[in-house]
Every structure is written in C-alpha cells, then in structure tokens.
Design a protein around this motif. Structure first.
Motif, short mmCIF file in Angstrom:
data_model
loop_
_atom_site.label_atom_id
_atom_site.label_comp_id
_atom_site.label_asym_id
_atom_site.label_seq_id
_atom_site.Cartn_x
_atom_site.Cartn_y
_atom_site.Cartn_z
N SER A 93 0.87 -1.18 0.00
CA SER A 93 0.00 0.00 0.00
C SER A 93 0.90 1.22 0.00
O SER A 93 1.96 1.22 0.64
N PHE A 94 0.45 2.25 -0.69
CA PHE A 94 1.21 3.50 -0.78
C PHE A 94 0.28 4.68 -0.58
O PHE A 94 -0.90 4.61 -0.89
N SER A 99 1.37 8.82 -6.15
CA SER A 99 0.87 8.13 -7.34
C SER A 99 1.46 8.72 -8.62
O SER A 99 1.56 9.94 -8.77
N GLY A 100 1.89 7.85 -9.52
CA GLY A 100 2.40 8.28 -10.81
C GLY A 100 3.87 8.68 -10.83
O GLY A 100 4.38 9.09 -11.87
N LYS A 101 4.57 8.52 -9.71
CA LYS A 101 5.98 8.93 -9.66
C LYS A 101 6.95 7.76 -9.73
O LYS A 101 8.15 7.95 -9.63
N ILE A 133 -7.38 -1.86 -10.53
CA ILE A 133 -6.64 -1.79 -11.80
C ILE A 133 -5.22 -1.27 -11.59
O ILE A 133 -4.27 -1.77 -12.20
N ALA A 134 -5.04 -0.29 -10.71
CA ALA A 134 -3.70 0.25 -10.45
C ALA A 134 -2.77 -0.85 -9.93
O ALA A 134 -1.60 -0.92 -10.33
N SER A 135 -3.28 -1.70 -9.07
CA SER A 135 -2.46 -2.78 -8.52
C SER A 135 -2.13 -3.81 -9.60
O SER A 135 -1.02 -4.35 -9.65
#
Length: 174
Positions: A93-94, A99-101, A133-135
């Motif tokens: 988990s972040f 996000s996006g970096k 979806i991100a995972s």
C-alpha cells in the motif's frame, strides 16, 4: 531485511513511523480494495504495533517493511510464506500523494529482486481485488503475470468480490 533503491530506503518499521503509516491507512481510497477498513485514531496504535512486531520474515511470521523517501514513510510492503515450498506472497500500500511517480514500481522491483537473489524464493505471488486496476498494472510493470481470475470467490466488506492472482519466477525478472 533492509535495502536501498535509487530513491528509496526499504527497512523494518521504527516506532517513529506510526503517524506516517496512519496517513497511508487512514485514507478511504487506499483501503477500498484491502481486507480491512481505514484505520481510526482509536485503533492506530494496535494496528501499527502489529507492523512493528513483524520485523523478520520466517515460515511462521510475516515481514512488514516501510518504504521511505526523504525521511517519510510513503509505502508499506508485506511479505509472508504461503505454505507452499519456497513461495511467498507480497502485499503493498502506498500513500495517494506519490501516485504516478514510480515509487511503488521501484520499491516492489527492489523487493522481488531481494527475495529471489538473497532469500532463494522460488515463486512470488500477489492476490488482489480484481477491481484494483492500479495494482494489476503495478504487478505487470514489475514482471508478474496474471495467472487466474476467480469470479465472486471472496466475501469482503459486505459483498462478493473477484480475485486475481499474479505470479512470477526468477526467470520472469526483466
């Protein structure tokens, strides 16, 4: 287990990390696809101390690791043995702010390399909520392959959800 990547330090938790970790898990979006609800001020200490205790990976105990950038915990990595010979499952988990970096990709890539090269792990897997979806994209970026999609196989937070299993072997590393 402790290691560095280009921009990150990945290490066991320290007591002063509690508020950074709370910031990660006190977010509804972060916890949407996890097995637990967001942390509250009332349960923060108990939940954090569980992570603090998980400071060594053994066949019986999971390992929780802080992902640190600029002296701030921005992510949480977990590893545990599944019961199948030399097989581990990973969780992560972040905080939404990163996000996006590329930090999640960097941290997980470092972790899987460490597990394969220093822990002699045969297989690494991740079990996710299919809606995340991100995972899924993160697993694919680090070289994992989608191996299974189970339909409504898991009851969580009052609903049946689909699960997706990702896996990788040392030969799958880029």
């Amino acid at each position: 287990m402790k290691f560095k990547t280009e921009r990150l330090t990945i290490r066991p938790y320290q007591s002063e990390d509690m508020h950074d970790v709370f910031h990660i898990y006190n977010d509804e979006d972060t916890c949407r696809y996890l097995l637990h609800d967001k942390w509250t001020y009332e349960d923060m200490q108990d939940k954090f101390y569980e992570k603090l205790k998980n400071n060594k990976l053994t066949k019986d105990t999971p390992l929780s690791l802080a992902v640190v950038n600029d002296n701030k915990v921005i992510g949480d990595l977990s590893v545990w043995y599944t019961g199948m010979k030399d097989t581990v499952e990973i969780g992560y988990s972040f905080t939404g702010e990163i996000s996006g970096k590329g930090y999640a990709t960097e941290a997980l890539s470092g972790l899987v390399r460490k597990l394969f090269n220093e822990w002699d792990v045969h297989r690494i897997q991740a079990n996710l909520d299919a809606r995340n979806i991100a995972s899924q994209k993160l697993c694919e970026r680090i070289g994992m392959r989608k191996e299974a999609h189970f339909i409504q196989d898991f009851w969580n937070k009052g609903e049946w959800t689909d699960s997706i299993i990702y896996g990788m072997l040392l030969s799958d590393l880029h």
